[in-house]
Design a protein around this motif. Structure first.
Motif, PDB file in Angstrom:
ATOM      1  N   LEU A   1       0.828  -1.202   0.000  1.00 36.00           N
ATOM      2  CA  LEU A   1       0.000   0.000   0.000  1.00 36.00           C
ATOM      3  C   LEU A   1       0.864   1.255   0.000  1.00 36.00           C
ATOM      4  O   LEU A   1       0.619   2.201  -0.766  1.00 36.00           O
ATOM      5  CB  LEU A   1      -0.920  -0.018   1.226  1.00 36.00           C
ATOM      6  CG  LEU A   1      -1.764   1.243   1.462  1.00 36.00           C
ATOM      7  CD1 LEU A   1      -2.738   1.449   0.313  1.00 36.00           C
ATOM      8  CD2 LEU A   1      -2.508   1.125   2.794  1.00 36.00           C
ATOM      9  N   PHE A   2       1.915   1.270   0.833  1.00 37.82           N
ATOM     10  CA  PHE A   2       2.777   2.446   0.932  1.00 37.82           C
ATOM     11  C   PHE A   2       3.602   2.645  -0.337  1.00 37.82           C
ATOM     12  O   PHE A   2       3.807   3.781  -0.780  1.00 37.82           O
ATOM     13  CB  PHE A   2       3.691   2.328   2.158  1.00 37.82           C
ATOM     14  CG  PHE A   2       3.083   2.878   3.416  1.00 37.82           C
ATOM     15  CD1 PHE A   2       3.450   4.120   3.897  1.00 37.82           C
ATOM     16  CD2 PHE A   2       2.113   2.162   4.114  1.00 37.82           C
ATOM     17  CE1 PHE A   2       2.888   4.640   5.057  1.00 37.82           C
ATOM     18  CE2 PHE A   2       1.542   2.672   5.263  1.00 37.82           C
ATOM     19  CZ  PHE A   2       1.927   3.908   5.745  1.00 37.82           C
ATOM     20  N   PHE A   3       4.092   1.551  -0.934  1.00 36.13           N
ATOM     21  CA  PHE A   3       4.853   1.680  -2.179  1.00 36.13           C
ATOM     22  C   PHE A   3       3.959   2.207  -3.303  1.00 36.13           C
ATOM     23  O   PHE A   3       4.392   3.044  -4.105  1.00 36.13           O
ATOM     24  CB  PHE A   3       5.457   0.333  -2.590  1.00 36.13           C
ATOM     25  CG  PHE A   3       6.781   0.044  -1.957  1.00 36.13           C
ATOM     26  CD1 PHE A   3       7.874   0.871  -2.189  1.00 36.13           C
ATOM     27  CD2 PHE A   3       6.959  -1.060  -1.134  1.00 36.13           C
ATOM     28  CE1 PHE A   3       9.107   0.606  -1.606  1.00 36.13           C
ATOM     29  CE2 PHE A   3       8.180  -1.326  -0.546  1.00 36.13           C
ATOM     30  CZ  PHE A   3       9.258  -0.492  -0.781  1.00 36.13           C
ATOM     31  N   ASP A   4       2.728   1.710  -3.354  1.00 34.58           N
ATOM     32  CA  ASP A   4       1.801   2.154  -4.378  1.00 34.58           C
ATOM     33  C   ASP A   4       1.549   3.653  -4.259  1.00 34.58           C
ATOM     34  O   ASP A   4       1.498   4.374  -5.266  1.00 34.58           O
ATOM     35  CB  ASP A   4       0.487   1.378  -4.240  1.00 34.58           C
ATOM     36  CG  ASP A   4      -0.483   1.687  -5.366  1.00 34.58           C
ATOM     37  OD1 ASP A   4      -0.135   1.419  -6.537  1.00 34.58           O
ATOM     38  OD2 ASP A   4      -1.576   2.209  -5.089  1.00 34.58           O
ATOM     39  N   ARG A   5       1.422   4.130  -3.031  1.00 34.74           N
ATOM     40  CA  ARG A   5       1.180   5.575  -2.796  1.00 34.74           C
ATOM     41  C   ARG A   5       2.461   6.380  -2.988  1.00 34.74           C
ATOM     42  O   ARG A   5       2.417   7.507  -3.477  1.00 34.74           O
ATOM     43  CB  ARG A   5       0.657   5.751  -1.368  1.00 34.74           C
ATOM     44  CG  ARG A   5       0.031   7.111  -1.107  1.00 34.74           C
ATOM     45  CD  ARG A   5      -1.359   7.196  -1.724  1.00 34.74           C
ATOM     46  NE  ARG A   5      -1.975   8.477  -1.391  1.00 34.74           N
ATOM     47  CZ  ARG A   5      -1.832   9.576  -2.130  1.00 34.74           C
ATOM     48  NH1 ARG A   5      -1.107   9.540  -3.232  1.00 34.74           N
ATOM     49  NH2 ARG A   5      -2.431  10.700  -1.780  1.00 34.74           N
ATOM     50  N   LEU A   6       3.605   5.811  -2.622  1.00 27.40           N
ATOM     51  CA  LEU A   6       4.882   6.521  -2.700  1.00 27.40           C
ATOM     52  C   LEU A   6       5.176   6.949  -4.132  1.00 27.40           C
ATOM     53  O   LEU A   6       5.719   8.033  -4.363  1.00 27.40           O
ATOM     54  CB  LEU A   6       6.010   5.622  -2.176  1.00 27.40           C
ATOM     55  CG  LEU A   6       7.395   6.263  -2.034  1.00 27.40           C
ATOM     56  CD1 LEU A   6       7.394   7.314  -0.925  1.00 27.40           C
ATOM     57  CD2 LEU A   6       8.442   5.196  -1.729  1.00 27.40           C
ATOM     58  N   GLN A   7       4.830   6.102  -5.103  1.00 25.47           N
ATOM     59  CA  GLN A   7       5.122   6.409  -6.500  1.00 25.47           C
ATOM     60  C   GLN A   7       4.310   7.586  -7.026  1.00 25.47           C
ATOM     61  O   GLN A   7       4.650   8.169  -8.057  1.00 25.47           O
ATOM     62  CB  GLN A   7       4.869   5.183  -7.374  1.00 25.47           C
ATOM     63  CG  GLN A   7       5.815   4.033  -7.063  1.00 25.47           C
ATOM     64  CD  GLN A   7       5.622   2.848  -7.994  1.00 25.47           C
ATOM     65  OE1 GLN A   7       5.000   2.965  -9.032  1.00 25.47           O
ATOM     66  NE2 GLN A   7       6.179   1.708  -7.626  1.00 25.47           N
ATOM     67  N   LEU A   8       3.232   7.929  -6.324  1.00 21.58           N
ATOM     68  CA  LEU A   8       2.385   9.039  -6.749  1.00 21.58           C
ATOM     69  C   LEU A   8       2.737  10.346  -6.043  1.00 21.58           C
ATOM     70  O   LEU A   8       2.223  11.403  -6.421  1.00 21.58           O
ATOM     71  CB  LEU A   8       0.913   8.710  -6.483  1.00 21.58           C
ATOM     72  CG  LEU A   8       0.375   7.444  -7.176  1.00 21.58           C
ATOM     73  CD1 LEU A   8      -1.064   7.201  -6.746  1.00 21.58           C
ATOM     74  CD2 LEU A   8       0.470   7.578  -8.689  1.00 21.58           C
TER      75      LEU A   8
END
Length: 290
Positions: A40-47
């Motif tokens: 979840l955090f990696f998915d958000r980090l890329q944005l």
């Protein structure tokens, strides 16, 4: 584990972006929970825009959540006999941070599988740089310590450096064993390249003496760069116009992924995926030329 949505608790913890849980103590999260939350955090980090408080929050939380990977990897080096465990964990954390900064969800691999080689690699490099320069039997490593203590003690009594015979008598050893220990001790550290090439010269560059570094050849980084550019040029020529533009904006103009996305009218995640694919193509082409 205590979590709240950032929308309801943003005032309590600045920098937590909308859509991510606010975690009170990320270091206390169980490994299984950490694996699920990390995606979840990696998915958000890329944005998120690099350098913003929100990006920093997501990145720091990922580091804290995955410190158990560092402790797991460090445990494999517990009986090495060199280095404090706290130092090993700190070095391993550097590997974890590198893995977080380089991980891409598009790889479709678990972060744990991606991160552990980075962590272990940093720890191995630490041991390589801080232990004996050459392999020496343990008995001789231990003898080095005894010899150092004996030399210091006898030098104080004799007002000069002790001889091999005097060291042997003090330690109750044969002279041949002492000689072997002295020779082996030279493997603890490599000689400095700033030492004079001529032993009769004074030590130090300030003296103007010619050092070993002065007479050793070294790789020419500029030549290597020229070779790489020549190899890369035809591969860049094989990209389409938009791909070349993305490469120029990212590495020529040093724009962030978010800035590139704004320029092209696409999302930061789309830019990330395009870059991964383009760089993968270039990397494969370079490796095929080796």
């Amino acid at each position: 584990m205590t979590v709240h949505t950032a929308q309801t608790a943003g005032a309590e913890r600045a920098g937590a972006p909308d859509g991510l849980p606010r975690i009170e103590d990320a270091g206390q999260i169980a490994p299984r929970d950490a694996r699920n939350l990390s995606r979840l955090f990696f998915d958000r980090l890329q944005l998120l825009e690099e350098g913003t408080p929100e990006h920093q929050y997501a990145r720091n939380t990922l580091i804290e959540m995955n410190l158990s990977l560092v402790r797991f990897a460090a445990g494999r080096f517990r009986n090495r006999g060199n280095g404090d465990m706290e130092d090993i964990v700190q070095v391993g954390t550097i590997g974890l941070i590198k893995a977080i900064d380089r991980f891409d969800l598009a790889r479709e691999v678990e972060f744990t599988s991606f991160a552990v080689p980075y962590i272990v690699g940093e720890i191995k490099r630490f041991f390589r740089d801080t232990t004996w320069s050459v392999h020496v039997p343990r008995r001789l490593q231990e003898l080095r310590v005894d010899l150092a203590k004996a030399k210091e003690r006898l030098a104080a009594d004799l007002d000069r450096d002790p001889t091999v015979r005097e060291l042997a008598e003090d330690l109750g050893l044969e002279e041949a064993e002492v000689t072997e220990g002295i020779v082996a001790a030279n493997g603890y550290t490599a000689g400095s390249l700033d030492m004079p090439a001529d032993a009769s010269e004074p030590v130090g560059r300030a003296s103007g003496a010619r050092t070993y570094a002065d007479v050793l050849g070294e790789p020419d980084a500029a030549m290597e760069a020229v070779e790489n550019l020549h190899a890369l040029a035809p591969l860049l020529g094989g990209l389409d116009a938009r791909e070349r533009r993305i490469i120029d904006m990212r590495f020529g103009q040093e724009l962030t992924q978010a800035q590139i996305g704004e320029e092209l009218g696409i999302s930061q995640m789309h830019v990330s995926r395009l870059l991964s694919r383009i760089l993968g193509t270039l990397r494969s082409g370079m490796l095929a030329q080796d």
